[in-house]
Design an enzyme around this catalytic site. Structure first.
Site, PDB file in Angstrom:
ATOM      1  N   HIS A 335       0.836  -1.206   0.000  1.00 53.53           N
ATOM      2  CA  HIS A 335       0.000   0.000   0.000  1.00 53.53           C
ATOM      3  C   HIS A 335       0.870   1.254   0.000  1.00 53.53           C
ATOM      4  O   HIS A 335       0.630   2.174  -0.791  1.00 53.53           O
ATOM      5  CB  HIS A 335      -0.913  -0.025   1.239  1.00 53.53           C
ATOM      6  N   GLU A 336       1.873   1.307   0.897  1.00 51.82           N
ATOM      7  CA  GLU A 336       2.728   2.495   0.996  1.00 51.82           C
ATOM      8  C   GLU A 336       3.507   2.736  -0.306  1.00 51.82           C
ATOM      9  O   GLU A 336       3.626   3.872  -0.765  1.00 51.82           O
ATOM     10  CB  GLU A 336       3.698   2.352   2.166  1.00 51.82           C
ATOM     11  N   HIS A 339       1.614   4.392  -3.081  1.00 51.79           N
ATOM     12  CA  HIS A 339       1.608   5.864  -3.102  1.00 51.79           C
ATOM     13  C   HIS A 339       2.750   6.382  -3.980  1.00 51.79           C
ATOM     14  O   HIS A 339       2.582   7.353  -4.722  1.00 51.79           O
ATOM     15  CB  HIS A 339       1.767   6.412  -1.676  1.00 51.79           C
ATOM     16  N   GLU A 415      -5.701   7.096  -0.819  1.00 53.75           N
ATOM     17  CA  GLU A 415      -5.673   5.883   0.009  1.00 53.75           C
ATOM     18  C   GLU A 415      -6.404   4.734  -0.674  1.00 53.75           C
ATOM     19  O   GLU A 415      -5.925   3.597  -0.668  1.00 53.75           O
ATOM     20  CB  GLU A 415      -6.303   6.165   1.376  1.00 53.75           C
TER      21      GLU A 415
END
EC number: 3.4.24.84
Length: 475
Positions: A335-336, A339, A415
Site C-alpha cells: 500500500h505504501e 503511493h 488511500e
C-alpha cells in the site's frame, strides 16, 4: 430603522478594527464548527455500545468496547484542549500579547547592545520566546494526554523522566533548525527587492527538501533507535517486492517506537535512487514488546488452545498478539509503495509548492498594507516577521481551512488507489487482515458520523476500505 442604524454604526468602525474583529469571529466560527462535528461523533461513541452486525466478523466485543472508551476519552480531551486554545488565542489578541512580546524582545536585544536596526536579531528573540511560551503552556496538556489517557488505555510506554528529557531535546533541536532558517528567510525577504517572493519560495523549497533528506538519517535517530532489518525472509520479500515495481530501495530499518507508545506505523523516505523503508517495531509481530511480555513464564505448561475452548475463546487467544505477520507487513508496504508508484508523493509535493508560491506571492502583495499591522497593534513599525505571522496565520485562515478540507478529500482518494494497487499485487487478503489488526492494535473505532469523517478523515473509514478490497471490480 434602529436595526439598520446599528448595522451602519458597526461599519463605521475603523478598517483595522473590522479586520481584527473578522479574525476573532472566524477563529470562533471554526471552533464552533469543529465542536459541532465533534459532538456528532461523540454521540456515536456514546450510543454505539454493541458491535454492529456488519462488524461482527472483524471485531470482538471486548476490543470494540475498549476502542469506544478510548475514543470517548480522546474526544473529551480534544474538546477541553480546543476550548483552551481558542480562549488563549483570543485573550492574546485582545490584550495585545503579540506587540507586547515584540517590545519585550526589543528590550532583551537592547540589553545585549542591539538596537531597533537589528530587526532580524529581535525577530529571533521573539521566535524563541514565543515557542518557549507555547511549549510551557502546552506541557500540561501533553502530560495529561500521555500519562492519563494513553496510559489508561495501555499505549504509553514512557517514564516521566524520559518524557521530560525528550521534550527538552525536541525543543532544542527545533530551535537549532527554526532560528537559522528564519533568519535567512527574513534576510532574503529584506534584500530580495520586488521579486523577493520568488527567492523566498525557492529558499523554503530547498530547506524542505534538505530536511526530508536528512531527517531520518540525522534528526530522527536523536530520538529513536534505528536498526537495519536483519537478514531473513521478511527482508528478502521486501526487496523482491520493491524490485518488482522498480522502487529504488537501499535500506530497510526497524525503529524502536515501542519505548514511547504501542501505536504502529510504517513509511518510506528519500529522493531519487536512495529510498529507505522504516518499520515500527510495534508493526512487526515478532518484534513487539507486548508480545514478548505476554509470553508465558518459563517453566509453565504451554496452553493447548484446542482443548476445552470455544471458538470465541480460541479466536481471542489467536488475536491477542500485537502487530502483523510477515505477509501482512508486506501488504501494508505494498500500500505504501503504491503511493510512490502512483505518483501520490510527487503530486503532494507539487500541490504543496504551488500553495507555498501562491502564499508568498499574496504576502508580497499584502505586506505593504500598514492597516494590517495596525489591526494587531503595530502602529509605528511593520516588522517582517510580524507580517508573516499576521498574513499566514490570521489573514489566510479561511483559505487554509478550505485547502485543508480539499487535501483531506484528495488524501482519501489516494488511500483507495494505494489499496487498489496492493490488491493488484495479489495482497488483498493480507491487506484486509492487516487493516483489521492495525485498527485493533490502535483501538480505532470503526463507526463514524458521516459529516465528521468527511471533514476530518484523511484515510477512508475501515469498513469502506475493507469493502473496496472485497469488491471484485478493480479501480
Amino acid at each position: 430603522m434602529g436595526m439598520w442604524a446599528s448595522v451602519d454604526t458597526m461599519w463605521d468602525f475603523p478598517v483595522e478594527k473590522r479586520i481584527f474583529g473578522a479574525v476573532l469571529l472566524f477563529s470562533w466560527t471554526v471552533y464552533l464548527w469543529e465542536t459541532f462535528l465533534a459532538q456528532r461523533q461523540r454521540r456515536i461513541y456514546r450510543t454505539t455500545t454493541h458491535v454492529p452486525p456488519e462488524l461482527a466478523q472483524i471485531m470482538d466485543s471486548d476490543t470494540f468496547e475498549k476502542s469506544r472508551l478510548y475514543q470517548l476519552d480522546k474526544s473529551t480531551f480534544s474538546f477541553w484542549s480546543g476550548l483552551y486554545s481558542v480562549v488563549e488565542s483570543t485573550l492574546i489578541l485582545l490584550f495585545g500579547g503579540i506587540p507586547y512580546l515584540w517590545r519585550l524582545s526589543g528590550r532583551v536585544c537592547g540589553s545585549a547592545g542591539f538596537g531597533p536596526e537589528y530587526e532580524i536579531i529581535q525577530s529571533l528573540v521573539f521566535l524563541l520566546l514565543a515557542t518557549l511560551y507555547s511549549a510551557l503552556t502546552g506541557l500540561p496538556w501533553s502530560l495529561y494526554n500521555t500519562f492519563v489517557i494513553e496510559e489508561k488505555h495501555g499505549f504509553n510506554h514512557q517514564t516521566l523522566e524520559f518524557f521530560l528529557k525528550d521534550t527538552i531535546k525536541k525543543f532544542t533541536v527545533t530551535q537549532c533548525i527554526l532560528l537559522p532558517v528564519s533568519s535567512l528567510l527574513l534576510y532574503i525577504i529584506k534584500i530580495g527587492g520586488d521579486y523577493f517572493f520568488i527567492y523566498a519560495w525557492l529558499f523554503t523549497l530547498i530547506v524542505s527538501l534538505v530536511l526530508v533528506t536528512i531527517y531520518a538519517d540525522y534528526i530522527a535517530p536523536l530520538f529513536d533507535k534505528f536498526t537495519p532489518l536483519p537478514e531473513g525472509q521478511l527482508k528478502q520479500e521486501i526487496e523482491v517486492m520493491a524490485k518488482s515495481i522498480d522502487f529504488p530501495l537501499t535500506k530497510v530499518y526497524v525503529v524502536e517506537g515501542s519505548k514511547r507508545s504501542s501505536h504502529s506505523n510504517a513509511y518510506f523516505y528519500g529522493f531519487f535512487k536512495n529510498k529507505r523503508i522504516v518499520l515500527f517495531d510495534t508493526l512487526l509481530e515478532e518484534y513487539s514488546v507486548q508480545n514478548k511480555d505476554n509470553q508465558e513464564e518459563p517453566g509453565t505448561e504451554p496452553r493447548n488452545e484446542g482443548e476445552g475452548d470455544s471458538e470465541e475463546i480460541r479466536a481471542k487467544v489467536k488475536n491477542k498478539k500485537q502487530g502483523c505477520k510477515n505477509e501482512e507487513v508486506l501488504a501494508v508496504l505494498g500500500h505504501e509503495l503504491g503511493h510512490w508508484k502512483l505518483g501520490h508523493t510527487i503530486k503532494n509535493i507539487i500541490i504543496s509548492q504551488i500553495n507555498s508560491f501562491l502564499c508568498f506571492f499574496l504576502f508580497a502583495v499584502l505586506i505593504g498594507q500598514k492597516i494590517l499591522f495596525a489591526a494587531f497593534g503595530f502602529y509605528d513599525s511593520q516588522p517582517t516577521l510580524i507580517g508573516l505571522l499576521i498574513i499566514f496565520q490570521f489573514i489566510f485562515s479561511p483559505y487554509n481551512e478550505v485547502l485543508s478540507f480539499c487535501l483531506t478529500v484528495l488524501s482519501r482518494r489516494f488511500e483507495f488507489q494505494a489499496d487498489a494497487f496492493a490488491k493488484k499485487l495479489g495482497m488483498a487478503k493480507d491487506l484486509y487482515s492487516a487493516l483489521i489488526k492495525l485498527n485493533k492494535d490502535n483501538l480505532g473505532f470503526p463507526v463514524s458520523d458521516w459529516l465528521f469523517s468527511t471533514w476530518h478523515y484523511s484515510h477512508p473509514p475501515l469498513l469502506e476500505r475493507l469493502q473496496a478490497l472485497k469488491d471484485k471490480k478493480q479501480d
